[in-house]
Design a protein around this motif. Structure first.
Motif, PDB file in Angstrom:
ATOM      1  N   LYS A  66       0.835  -1.198   0.000  1.00 38.11           N
ATOM      2  CA  LYS A  66       0.000   0.000   0.000  1.00 38.11           C
ATOM      3  C   LYS A  66       0.877   1.259   0.000  1.00 38.11           C
ATOM      4  O   LYS A  66       1.755   1.412   0.839  1.00 38.11           O
ATOM      5  CB  LYS A  66      -0.931   0.002   1.209  1.00 38.11           C
ATOM      6  CG  LYS A  66      -1.935  -1.149   1.205  1.00 38.11           C
ATOM      7  CD  LYS A  66      -2.893  -1.030   2.365  1.00 38.11           C
ATOM      8  CE  LYS A  66      -3.940  -2.109   2.439  1.00 38.11           C
ATOM      9  NZ  LYS A  66      -4.045  -3.060   1.398  1.00 38.11           N
ATOM     10  N   SER A 126       0.714   5.662  -0.626  1.00 34.99           N
ATOM     11  CA  SER A 126      -0.120   6.855  -0.719  1.00 34.99           C
ATOM     12  C   SER A 126       0.087   7.503  -2.091  1.00 34.99           C
ATOM     13  O   SER A 126       1.212   7.854  -2.452  1.00 34.99           O
ATOM     14  CB  SER A 126       0.248   7.847   0.380  1.00 34.99           C
ATOM     15  OG  SER A 126      -0.470   9.048   0.211  1.00 34.99           O
ATOM     16  N   SER A 175      -2.276   9.952  -3.074  1.00 36.38           N
ATOM     17  CA  SER A 175      -3.106  11.156  -3.059  1.00 36.38           C
ATOM     18  C   SER A 175      -2.273  12.410  -3.310  1.00 36.38           C
ATOM     19  O   SER A 175      -2.731  13.370  -3.899  1.00 36.38           O
ATOM     20  CB  SER A 175      -3.843  11.274  -1.719  1.00 36.38           C
ATOM     21  OG  SER A 175      -2.911  11.306  -0.651  1.00 36.38           O
ATOM     22  N   THR A 193       7.969   8.038  -1.287  1.00 36.85           N
ATOM     23  CA  THR A 193       6.732   7.596  -0.642  1.00 36.85           C
ATOM     24  C   THR A 193       6.970   6.271   0.063  1.00 36.85           C
ATOM     25  O   THR A 193       7.512   5.338  -0.530  1.00 36.85           O
ATOM     26  CB  THR A 193       5.601   7.419  -1.672  1.00 36.85           C
ATOM     27  OG1 THR A 193       5.356   8.658  -2.324  1.00 36.85           O
ATOM     28  CG2 THR A 193       4.322   6.943  -1.008  1.00 36.85           C
ATOM     29  N   THR A 243       2.672   1.772   3.763  1.00 34.38           N
ATOM     30  CA  THR A 243       2.078   1.753   5.101  1.00 34.38           C
ATOM     31  C   THR A 243       1.993   0.349   5.681  1.00 34.38           C
ATOM     32  O   THR A 243       1.670   0.195   6.865  1.00 34.38           O
ATOM     33  CB  THR A 243       0.655   2.352   5.054  1.00 34.38           C
ATOM     34  OG1 THR A 243      -0.149   1.589   4.127  1.00 34.38           O
ATOM     35  CG2 THR A 243       0.690   3.807   4.617  1.00 34.38           C
TER      36      THR A 243
END
Length: 283
Positions: free
Chosen positions: A26, A28, A30, A36, A39
């Protein structure tokens, strides 16, 4: 934490992010940043230009990278090819104006060829004893013949539509390319353990591609005949049903032979055939 360099945009970016999502890593998306962190898995993604990824991995700025084979070959950086990923396939080809009569590689002797891949092209020409003038440009290579900048081009070809729209034809395929997972040669043991788990997930995703999970009800006396026509990964699962004389058979079929096998199963007596997609296959 394992750092993976990924192309920041384009088809390879989209295919890479889809693969990571399939592996349940997973990220992000957005708000796009240079770096990055996942998570739910010990990796972080570093977004770069595709031609910067090989050097980034070789120098240790990133532990791994997902990059086109064309860029990795062109940059000649010291990094290990960990795995071929099988997506973002294309080829590097020589092309010229569609109305030119082409009779073989000798045509390129004394010609000017525009390209963004001079290293690969030079190696190919030398191997075939062709003496041509390599003109290095970045971007929009396909317009070079039309504006008189070159006699031919050497560039990436996927569908060929870009060549057609510029009145060009592909005459020689020099190399085929796909996405590669490359790694730094001096990766620590701790990071190698994370890589091992990552490869396990990627292999599970790849193994499920173009596979279907099939369940069917079969007369018990026909189970042996059914098994003989099933080219499953392993022996199918057979379980008795509550209705006497019937069994349930579960197996995995390759999509390329799916309909042929289904036809044979129906002819033998299989009923209530249920087909499900496979999201993951734990190997």
């Amino acid at each position: 934490m394992l750092r993976i360099a990924v192309q920041s945009k384009g088809r390879l970016f989209e295919d890479t992010m889809a693969l990571l999502a399939e592996a349940d890593i997973k990220l992000s998306t957005s708000k796009r940043t240079l770096l990055t962190q996942s998570t739910n898995f010990p990796v972080e993604i570093l977004f770069l230009r595709d031609d910067d990824i090989p050097q980034c991995v070789a120098s240790g700025v990133a532990d791994m990278g997902i990059v086109g084979e064309n860029e990795f070959t062109e940059r000649e950086e010291e990094a290990d090819i960990i795995q071929r990923l099988g997506f973002s396939k294309c080829r590097l080809s020589l092309a010229l104006h569609k109305e030119i009569e082409y009779n073989g590689l000798e045509w390129f002797n004394g010609k000017k060829i525009a390209t963004s891949y001079p290293v690969i092209l030079k190696r190919f020409l030398e191997k075939n004893n062709i003496k041509a003038d390599i003109h290095v440009i970045t971007g929009s290579v396909e317009i070079a013949p039309g504006i008189g900048l070159a006699d031919a081009i050497f560039d990436i070809v996927s569908s060929g539509s870009t060549l057609i729209s510029n009145n060009l034809k592909e005459v020689e395929v020099v190399m085929k390319s796909e996405a590669l997972l490359i790694g730094n040669k001096n990766m620590s043991d701790e990071k190698k353990e994370i890589l091992k788990e990552l490869l396990f997930r990627l292999d599970a995703v790849k193994a499920a591609e173009d596979k279907k999970y099939v369940l069917m009800n079969v007369p018990t006396d026909k189970v042996k005949d059914i098994i003989e026509v099933l080219p499953g990964i392993k022996s199918p699962t057979v379980m008795p049903l509550a209705t006497e004389g019937w069994s349930s058979v579960h197996t995995v079929l390759d999509q390329k032979c799916f309909w042929e096998i289904i036809g044979k199963l129906k002819a033998i007596g299989a009923q209530g055939i249920l087909v499900l997609p496979i999201e993951k296959m734990i190997l």
